[in-house]
Design a protein around this motif. Structure first.
Motif, short mmCIF file in Angstrom:
data_model
loop_
_atom_site.label_atom_id
_atom_site.label_comp_id
_atom_site.label_asym_id
_atom_site.label_seq_id
_atom_site.Cartn_x
_atom_site.Cartn_y
_atom_site.Cartn_z
N MET A 197 -14.29 13.43 12.44
CA MET A 197 -14.28 12.96 11.06
C MET A 197 -14.18 14.13 10.08
SD MET A 197 -16.72 10.04 9.29
CE MET A 197 -17.89 10.22 10.55
N GLU A 198 -14.93 15.20 10.36
CA GLU A 198 -14.87 16.37 9.48
C GLU A 198 -13.49 17.00 9.50
OE1 GLU A 198 -18.02 18.91 10.75
OE2 GLU A 198 -19.56 17.79 9.67
N ALA A 199 -12.89 17.10 10.69
CA ALA A 199 -11.55 17.66 10.79
C ALA A 199 -10.54 16.79 10.05
CB ALA A 199 -11.15 17.80 12.25
N LYS A 200 -10.68 15.50 10.19
CA LYS A 200 -9.78 14.58 9.51
C LYS A 200 -9.93 14.69 8.00
CE LYS A 200 -8.58 9.68 9.36
NZ LYS A 200 -8.93 8.34 9.83
N SER A 236 -11.15 17.27 6.24
CA SER A 236 -10.68 18.56 5.74
C SER A 236 -9.16 18.61 5.75
CB SER A 236 -11.27 19.71 6.56
OG SER A 236 -10.77 19.67 7.90
N GLY A 237 -8.53 17.99 6.73
CA GLY A 237 -7.06 17.91 6.76
C GLY A 237 -6.54 17.07 5.62
N GLN A 238 -7.18 15.99 5.32
CA GLN A 238 -6.77 15.13 4.21
C GLN A 238 -6.96 15.83 2.87
OE1 GLN A 238 -8.99 11.51 4.53
NE2 GLN A 238 -7.44 10.49 5.76
N LYS A 239 -8.04 16.59 2.73
CA LYS A 239 -8.30 17.28 1.47
C LYS A 239 -7.22 18.31 1.19
CE LYS A 239 -13.28 16.66 1.26
NZ LYS A 239 -14.58 17.31 1.37
N SER A 240 -6.82 19.06 2.23
CA SER A 240 -5.79 20.08 2.00
C SER A 240 -4.45 19.43 1.67
CB SER A 240 -5.66 21.01 3.22
OG SER A 240 -5.22 20.27 4.35
N VAL A 241 -4.13 18.31 2.33
CA VAL A 241 -2.90 17.59 2.04
C VAL A 241 -2.97 17.00 0.64
CG1 VAL A 241 -1.52 15.57 2.67
CG2 VAL A 241 -2.33 17.11 4.44
N ASP A 242 -4.13 16.42 0.29
CA ASP A 242 -4.31 15.85 -1.04
C ASP A 242 -4.19 16.93 -2.12
OD1 ASP A 242 -4.62 13.35 0.00
OD2 ASP A 242 -6.82 13.35 -0.15
N ASN A 243 -4.78 18.10 -1.88
CA ASN A 243 -4.71 19.18 -2.86
C ASN A 243 -3.27 19.65 -3.05
OD1 ASN A 243 -7.42 19.15 -3.35
ND2 ASN A 243 -7.89 20.79 -1.91
N LYS A 244 -2.49 19.73 -1.96
CA LYS A 244 -1.09 20.14 -2.07
C LYS A 244 -0.31 19.08 -2.84
CE LYS A 244 -0.99 22.89 2.14
NZ LYS A 244 -0.50 22.99 3.50
N LYS A 245 -0.58 17.82 -2.58
CA LYS A 245 0.11 16.75 -3.29
C LYS A 245 -0.24 16.79 -4.76
CE LYS A 245 0.46 13.34 0.43
NZ LYS A 245 -0.01 12.03 0.89
N ARG A 246 -1.48 17.02 -5.07
CA ARG A 246 -1.91 17.03 -6.46
C ARG A 246 -1.27 18.18 -7.23
NH1 ARG A 246 -8.28 15.97 -5.51
NH2 ARG A 246 -8.10 13.78 -4.93
N LYS A 247 -1.22 19.35 -6.61
CA LYS A 247 -0.66 20.50 -7.30
C LYS A 247 0.83 20.32 -7.53
CE LYS A 247 -4.00 23.91 -5.74
NZ LYS A 247 -4.24 25.08 -4.92
N GLY A 248 1.54 19.80 -6.56
CA GLY A 248 2.99 19.64 -6.69
C GLY A 248 3.38 18.42 -7.52
N LEU A 262 -21.63 12.03 21.85
CA LEU A 262 -20.58 11.19 21.28
C LEU A 262 -20.63 11.21 19.75
CD1 LEU A 262 -20.66 8.08 23.63
CD2 LEU A 262 -18.84 9.78 23.45
N ALA A 263 -21.83 11.17 19.21
CA ALA A 263 -21.97 11.20 17.75
C ALA A 263 -21.50 12.54 17.20
CB ALA A 263 -23.42 10.95 17.35
N ALA A 264 -21.82 13.63 17.90
CA ALA A 264 -21.38 14.95 17.45
C ALA A 264 -19.86 15.06 17.52
CB ALA A 264 -22.03 16.03 18.30
N ALA A 265 -19.25 14.53 18.59
CA ALA A 265 -17.79 14.56 18.72
C ALA A 265 -17.14 13.73 17.62
CB ALA A 265 -17.37 14.04 20.09
#
Length: 151
Positions: free
Chosen positions: A103-106, A108-120, A95-98
């Motif tokens: 959390m890691e997927a969330k 990394s998804g937020q970072k890519s969205v944040d990076n796109k927002k920052r650049k634009g 359960l902890a690994a899942a």
């Protein structure tokens, strides 16, 4: 002494004692059962009773030598409890690994969205804004300053 030793009366005035590991074990088992005894009659589940026995043994272990503790533990059957604890620990680990993967997927998804927002959405600095407003008609380009004179 009478609880953990074999006694023999030689005469009315003389009694001798000999240490008995078997009597020590029986005495400790009695203590463990008293400590593990549940005051509430609602709980009849054997796994909980075994867990209370193990906890009582661990409590008593603080006051007895390691070899006596080892023989006390070996006098009980804790295999069902150990199997349950291993299964529960494995389930918690999964359960902890899942959760960690989610959390890691969330993140990394937020970072890519944040990076796109920052650049634009990045605003240029105040100096760049002032230069955009400046009148550049008739001004020479900066590259002309680095050419040989006369050309």
């Amino acid at each position: 002494m009478k609880r953990i030793c074999e006694t023999k009366e030689i005469s009315a005035d003389i009694t001798v004692y000999r240490y008995s590991p078997q009597q020590v074990l029986e005495y400790l088992q009695m203590k463990v059962s008293r400590l593990a005894e549940r005051r509430c009659s609602k709980c009849l589940e054997s796994l909980l009773a075994t867990g209370r026995l193990r906890s009582a043994c661990d409590l008593i272990s603080q006051y007895i030598p390691q070899d006596v503790y080892t023989s006390l533990l070996s006098s009980y059957d804790f295999t069902a409890l150990e199997a349950y604890l291993k299964a529960a620990q494995a389930e918690l680990f999964n359960l902890a690994a899942a959760d960690m993967n989610k959390m890691e997927a969330k993140e990394s998804g937020q970072k890519s969205v944040d990076n796109k927002k920052r650049k634009g959405q990045q605003k240029p600095s105040q100096g760049v804004e002032k230069l955009k407003k400046a009148n550049i008609k008739g001004m020479a380009k900066i590259s002309s300053f680095f050419q040989k004179p006369g050309k």
